[in-house]
Design an enzyme around this catalytic site. Structure first.
Site, PDB file in Angstrom:
ATOM      1  N   TYR A 175      -4.253  14.614  -2.567  1.00 24.82           N
ATOM      2  CA  TYR A 175      -4.615  13.874  -1.361  1.00 24.82           C
ATOM      3  C   TYR A 175      -5.663  14.617  -0.535  1.00 24.82           C
ATOM      4  CZ  TYR A 175      -3.492  10.207   2.024  1.00 24.82           C
ATOM      5  OH  TYR A 175      -3.528   9.105   2.846  1.00 24.82           O
ATOM      6  N   HIS A 211       1.592   4.230  -3.050  1.00 24.50           N
ATOM      7  CA  HIS A 211       1.518   5.704  -2.991  1.00 24.50           C
ATOM      8  C   HIS A 211       2.648   6.301  -3.821  1.00 24.50           C
ATOM      9  CE1 HIS A 211      -1.787   6.428  -0.326  1.00 24.50           C
ATOM     10  NE2 HIS A 211      -1.260   5.773   0.689  1.00 24.50           N
ATOM     11  N   ASP A 256      -9.746  13.713   8.241  1.00 20.40           N
ATOM     12  CA  ASP A 256      -9.039  12.770   7.376  1.00 20.40           C
ATOM     13  C   ASP A 256      -8.865  13.321   5.955  1.00 20.40           C
ATOM     14  OD1 ASP A 256      -7.876  10.357   6.505  1.00 20.40           O
ATOM     15  OD2 ASP A 256      -9.826   9.486   6.021  1.00 20.40           O
ATOM     16  N   GLU A 299      -6.078   6.668  -1.947  1.00 21.74           N
ATOM     17  CA  GLU A 299      -6.109   5.585  -0.959  1.00 21.74           C
ATOM     18  C   GLU A 299      -6.636   4.286  -1.579  1.00 21.74           C
ATOM     19  OE1 GLU A 299      -5.161   4.921   2.195  1.00 21.74           O
ATOM     20  OE2 GLU A 299      -3.928   6.677   1.852  1.00 21.74           O
ATOM     21  N   HIS A 328      -9.429   8.113   3.804  1.00 22.50           N
ATOM     22  CA  HIS A 328      -9.434   6.709   4.217  1.00 22.50           C
ATOM     23  C   HIS A 328     -10.846   6.207   4.472  1.00 22.50           C
ATOM     24  CE1 HIS A 328      -5.339   8.037   5.316  1.00 22.50           C
ATOM     25  NE2 HIS A 328      -4.983   6.797   5.029  1.00 22.50           N
ATOM     26  N   HIS A 339       0.840  -1.203   0.000  1.00 16.82           N
ATOM     27  CA  HIS A 339       0.000   0.000   0.000  1.00 16.82           C
ATOM     28  C   HIS A 339       0.879   1.258   0.000  1.00 16.82           C
ATOM     29  CE1 HIS A 339      -3.505   2.486   1.650  1.00 16.82           C
ATOM     30  NE2 HIS A 339      -2.459   3.235   1.991  1.00 16.82           N
ATOM     31  N   GLU A 340       1.843   1.288   0.913  1.00 16.72           N
ATOM     32  CA  GLU A 340       2.705   2.471   1.007  1.00 16.72           C
ATOM     33  C   GLU A 340       3.517   2.665  -0.270  1.00 16.72           C
ATOM     34  OE1 GLU A 340       2.281   4.630   3.205  1.00 16.72           O
ATOM     35  OE2 GLU A 340       0.998   3.399   4.459  1.00 16.72           O
TER      36      GLU A 340
END
Lengths: 109, 366
Positions: B202, B191, B285, B211, B290, B187-188
């Site tokens: 974002y 990005h 958020d 996300e 998210h 996931h990271e």
């Protein structure tokens, strides 16, 4: 917001932490008059030393999955709002953020 | 191997070492008007440096390629650093590409999961690292954060800072090491891939798509590694990161958003919407990045399961192509239109793909 006199002024602080990888939303609203004496004094001290005198917004650009922080301080007719994330929190405000985060509970966004 | 320069040397998670970060800009503004010439000069210098820091941040968003550290042979190149419980990035280099295993499990997890993610993109999409040009994959493990008295505690988070990954070890009560989950690491890293493709802003809907793509390719790397068919696969994100409890299964459930944890004393109830009727429109958020990602996440899981087989083979390729066609300001309606359009290529995806993709978006309210 520093000084002996300011510690006696009514103080309310609203805190919200959201995002991060987990996307959790947590928050709390603290009224210094309703806290135990030691916690109330600590909240006054942390607000006074936070350096938060003017509303500001500063989010880390290019970063992903940081935790967003929103703090509203109401005191004697003054209202200051900080919106930042855990990578852009002003140094002086970090102890206040940690104090509030330790008291935050899960919230429905 | 020498340590690469990351934007001019060690960086702190929060900037802690210079006046532009210790003193907030509004205080510097005030000091810059001081009658004392020394105070005034220092404040003006601080403001100048603060402006430079903001410019670098903006640059990282607009031109992420400038933040990439190239690899020596333009091939797989992993570097794992140890923050030793503090918040200064990247920390001390503890394992480089090709070196033997460390005694530290977090170091090996970061190294191995980075390798799996690199291999996934290389083998399936012929993509050479995040930037397509062999960018070095940099991870820092054991990242900490200070508590209210300044004592460092393990960080309850993992993040991409625009140039590298950072992983905390968790508090041991709710969260464990964030390197435990392959889908979290992928996931990271995704990005990073996005910053070189659609570079979705974002915030709000574009941020929720950002996300979403990270969850999609995070789970696909995991399913690919395990050889799982879509209908039998797990669609849980970050299951291994949570300390087990009856009230929590994972951080997110792509198939059933809003059900990953329920009435948990520390986490509450999973707030992700599964349908547009529950779309979150507040400011928390970054505008629900998210949260609202649950809606397209569910659409993707529906598509993958309906198509059958391995999710990375068809659904994954449709979404990978879409990542290139979206713009930085794209919204949910754009991904709906683009994935449906891409899926209409019968020769690549079969005659039913377009219908299946359209039906999935309709099911989530788009």
């Amino acid at each position: 917001m520093a000084g002996e006199e300011s510690t006696r002024a009514p103080l309310k602080v609203a805190f919200e932490q959201s995002g991060g990888f987990a996307g959790l939303v947590k928050g709390c609203v603290l009224d210094a008059d309703e806290l135990p004496a030691d916690e109330s004094a600590e909240l006054h001290r942390l607000v006074a030393s936070s350096g938060l005198d003017v509303s500001t917004e500063d989010l880390s650009r290019g970063a992903r999955d940081r935790r967003q922080i929103a703090i509203t301080i109401e005191r004697g007719g003054e209202r200051v709002e900080l919106v930042c994330d855990d990578g852009s929190t002003p140094e002086g405000a970090r102890p206040l953020v940690a104090f509030l985060a330790a008291r935050a509970r899960p919230q429905r966004p | 191997m020498p340590q690469p320069a990351l934007g001019g040397g060690p960086r702190s998670v929060p900037c802690r070492s210079s006046i532009q970060c210790i003193v907030p800009p509004y205080m510097l503004d005030r000091l810059a008007r001081s009658a004392d010439a020394k105070v005034r000069d220092r404040a003006i210098a601080g403001l100048t440096r603060a402006a430079a820091v903001r410019a670098v941040r903006a640059f990282a968003q607009e031109i992420p390629g400038m933040m990439a550290v190239p690899s020596p042979a333009a091939s797989k190149n992993r570097l794992v650093y140890d923050a030793k419980g503090k918040d200064s990035l990247p920390g001390k280099l503890v394992r480089s590409e090709g070196q033997k295993k460390s005694a530290d499990v977090a170091v090996n997890e970061a190294y191995d999961h980075c390798g799996d993610t690199y291999d996934f993109y290389r083998e399936l999409f012929d993509r050479n690292s995040l930037d397509g040009s062999g960018m070095t994959l940099i991870s820092t493990v054991h990242v900490g954060e200070p508590d209210q008295v300044g004592k460092f505690q393990p960080m309850d988070n993992a993040f991409w800072d625009g140039a590298q990954m950072a992983y905390g070890d968790g508090d041991g009560v709710v969260f464990q090491r964030f390197t435990r989950s392959l889908d979290v690491v992928a996931h990271e890293l995704t990005h990073g891939v996005q910053s070189f493709t659609s570079n979705l802003v974002y915030r709000g809907e574009s941020g929720a798509l950002n996300e979403h793509f990270s969850d999609v390719f995070g789970i696909l790397v995991r399913q690919w590694k395990l050889g799982e068919q879509a209908d039998k696969a797990s669609w849980l994100i970050g299951a291994e990161v949570l300390v087990p409890a009856k009230t929590r299964r994972a951080i997110r459930d792509m198939e059933n958003p809003g059900t990953a944890y329920v009435d948990d004393p520390d986490l509450g109830t999973d707030p992700q919407p599964a349908h547009m009727k529950d779309f979150y429109s507040g400011s928390a958020d970054n505008g629900g990045v998210h949260l609202n990602s649950g809606i397209p996440n569910r659409a993707f899981a529906l598509v993958a399961k309906e198509l059958g087989g391995f999710a990375w083979e068809t659904a994954g390729r449709i979404w990978y192509d879409a990542m290139f066609q979206l713009s930085s300001r794209s919204k949910f309606a754009d991904i709906q239109a683009i994935t449906t359009q891409i899926a209409a290529d019968d020769k690549r995806f079969g005659k039913d793909a377009k219908k299946i993709v359209a039906a999935a978006w309709k099911k989530v309210g788009l």
